[in-house]
Structures are given as structure tokens and as C-alpha cells.
Design a protein around this motif. Sequence first.
Motif, PDB file in Angstrom:
ATOM      1  N   LYS A   5     -57.308  -6.230  80.269  1.00  0.00           N
ATOM      2  CA  LYS A   5     -57.363  -5.508  79.004  1.00  0.00           C
ATOM      3  C   LYS A   5     -56.911  -4.063  79.229  1.00  0.00           C
ATOM      4  CE  LYS A   5     -59.182  -9.056  76.872  1.00  0.00           C
ATOM      5  NZ  LYS A   5     -58.351  -9.872  75.960  1.00  0.00           N
ATOM      6  N   TYR A  70     -46.376  -0.591  71.506  1.00  0.00           N
ATOM      7  CA  TYR A  70     -46.797  -1.921  71.052  1.00  0.00           C
ATOM      8  C   TYR A  70     -46.161  -2.237  69.706  1.00  0.00           C
ATOM      9  CZ  TYR A  70     -50.228  -1.266  74.747  1.00  0.00           C
ATOM     10  OH  TYR A  70     -50.821  -1.034  75.956  1.00  0.00           O
ATOM     11  N   LYS A  76     -49.997  -7.067  66.934  1.00  0.00           N
ATOM     12  CA  LYS A  76     -51.073  -7.948  66.478  1.00  0.00           C
ATOM     13  C   LYS A  76     -52.192  -8.059  67.505  1.00  0.00           C
ATOM     14  CE  LYS A  76     -47.985 -10.904  63.761  1.00  0.00           C
ATOM     15  NZ  LYS A  76     -47.371 -12.254  63.689  1.00  0.00           N
ATOM     16  N   ARG A  77     -51.890  -7.745  68.763  1.00  0.00           N
ATOM     17  CA  ARG A  77     -52.877  -7.866  69.840  1.00  0.00           C
ATOM     18  C   ARG A  77     -53.583  -6.531  70.123  1.00  0.00           C
ATOM     19  NH1 ARG A  77     -54.490 -12.748  71.008  1.00  0.00           N
ATOM     20  NH2 ARG A  77     -54.926 -12.144  73.162  1.00  0.00           N
ATOM     21  N   GLU A  96     -58.734 -12.381  70.648  1.00  0.00           N
ATOM     22  CA  GLU A  96     -57.750 -11.920  69.652  1.00  0.00           C
ATOM     23  C   GLU A  96     -56.949 -10.709  70.110  1.00  0.00           C
ATOM     24  OE1 GLU A  96     -57.474 -10.822  64.901  1.00  0.00           O
ATOM     25  OE2 GLU A  96     -59.270 -11.757  65.706  1.00  0.00           O
ATOM     26  N   PHE A  97     -57.564  -9.863  70.944  1.00  0.00           N
ATOM     27  CA  PHE A  97     -56.931  -8.582  71.301  1.00  0.00           C
ATOM     28  C   PHE A  97     -56.809  -8.399  72.810  1.00  0.00           C
ATOM     29  CE2 PHE A  97     -59.301  -7.706  67.276  1.00  0.00           C
ATOM     30  CZ  PHE A  97     -58.210  -7.492  66.450  1.00  0.00           C
ATOM     31  N   ASP A  98     -55.729  -7.732  73.213  1.00  0.00           N
ATOM     32  CA  ASP A  98     -55.512  -7.365  74.620  1.00  0.00           C
ATOM     33  C   ASP A  98     -55.622  -5.854  74.829  1.00  0.00           C
ATOM     34  OD1 ASP A  98     -54.824 -10.042  75.314  1.00  0.00           O
ATOM     35  OD2 ASP A  98     -52.842  -9.690  74.461  1.00  0.00           O
TER      36      ASP A  98
END
Length: 207
Positions: A5, A70, A76-77, A96-98
Amino acid sequence: MPERKTYVVEHLDPELGQWSELEYIAIAEETQRAGNTFMLSSLPEGFKVPEKLLQIPAFKAEQRGVEEIYGGEAKKRVCLLDPQAEEDLNPDDKREFDVFLFGGILGDDPPRDRTSELRKKGFKGRRLGPVQMTTDTAVRVTRMVIEEQFTLNKIPYVDLPELKFNEHESSQMPFRYVADEEGKPIMPEGMVDLIRKDADKSIDDLF
């Protein structure tokens, strides 16, 4: 292998105050221990990154803004930690997220809505609760939810702690912190000394 992350603070100020420097070093060190990345983005040309921060492998300095880094599908991440978001951050957001994005200095008192500029860029938002946090606390709480799978209401907090320097001197902090095992606020190394030294200044002057 765990998913890596990235925690990004969009640094919106031309200079770096002592307070922010201590916070950023704490974030970088904790991110390094977790095997992830901490990035300062939108750094102005000529911005001087502290040597101690540069020495932490997890840290990255970027002059580009997050919208450029990004763009397209990658957007979207990205999760914007936004006090005005309709949904709280939760452990399922790990899938859902990085990338987790923090809008510059979150720790102003009273809070300035610095995040609104990033909100306008269309990033999806999540809340960390109603009480104002310092930047390092916001990143710490996010990491606890995403990496350690705490829900926000299970994290031990201490709100508006009073720091006692001696019998006659103390300072009340206008923020929420994560509590350690003794119930004391987790703060960056050197922060209590900075606050003690500058006890006659307002908190705003330390950023």
C-alpha cells in the motif's frame, strides 16, 4: 505475499515546519516497518527534503501532483481521507484501494478544509471519524484499519490530551491520537520536546 500500500500526503505548503518534519519522519519509519511506501507529492521546485527523511527507504519525494501520478484507471484505486466523505474507512477497503491520500496538513486547529481541492479532482473519499487528527495519526489509523483490519471504533484513542511538562506547565492538544498500551497519545519522536520548547507559541505556528 501481502499487497503493498502507498500512503500519500499532498504537501501543499512551500516550506516544511518542524512539526510536519517530525510527523513525516514518524510516518516514513512506521511505513518502512510495514513494508509499504510513503510519498510526499506536489512538492514545489527547490523544496528541501530533510536528510533523515531521505534516508528512510520507504520514502519517496514527488514534484508531480496525485492527479498526474494516478491518472486514468489508477485513480479508481486511490482513497482520499476526507472529513466530509459519506462513508467511514473500513477493513474491506483494503480490497478496493491501493493508495491512501491525505490532503496536506490535516492538523490545523481549527481545521482548514485543505482536502476540498483534492475532492474536486474526483477521488473517492472515506472518513476517519468526527474528531480532528494530526497527519501522522490519520496515517496510523488508516494503516491500522487497512493492514491490521481494525474497525475505527475498535482503535484505542485519546482525545484532546493534556501534556504535563512540570508542576506548573502543561499544554492541551486539540487533536485525537491513537493511545499506546499505557493510554498515552502516540506522538512522533521529539514532538513533546518541540511543544514544550514552543509552549508560548500557538499550535499553528509549529507546522
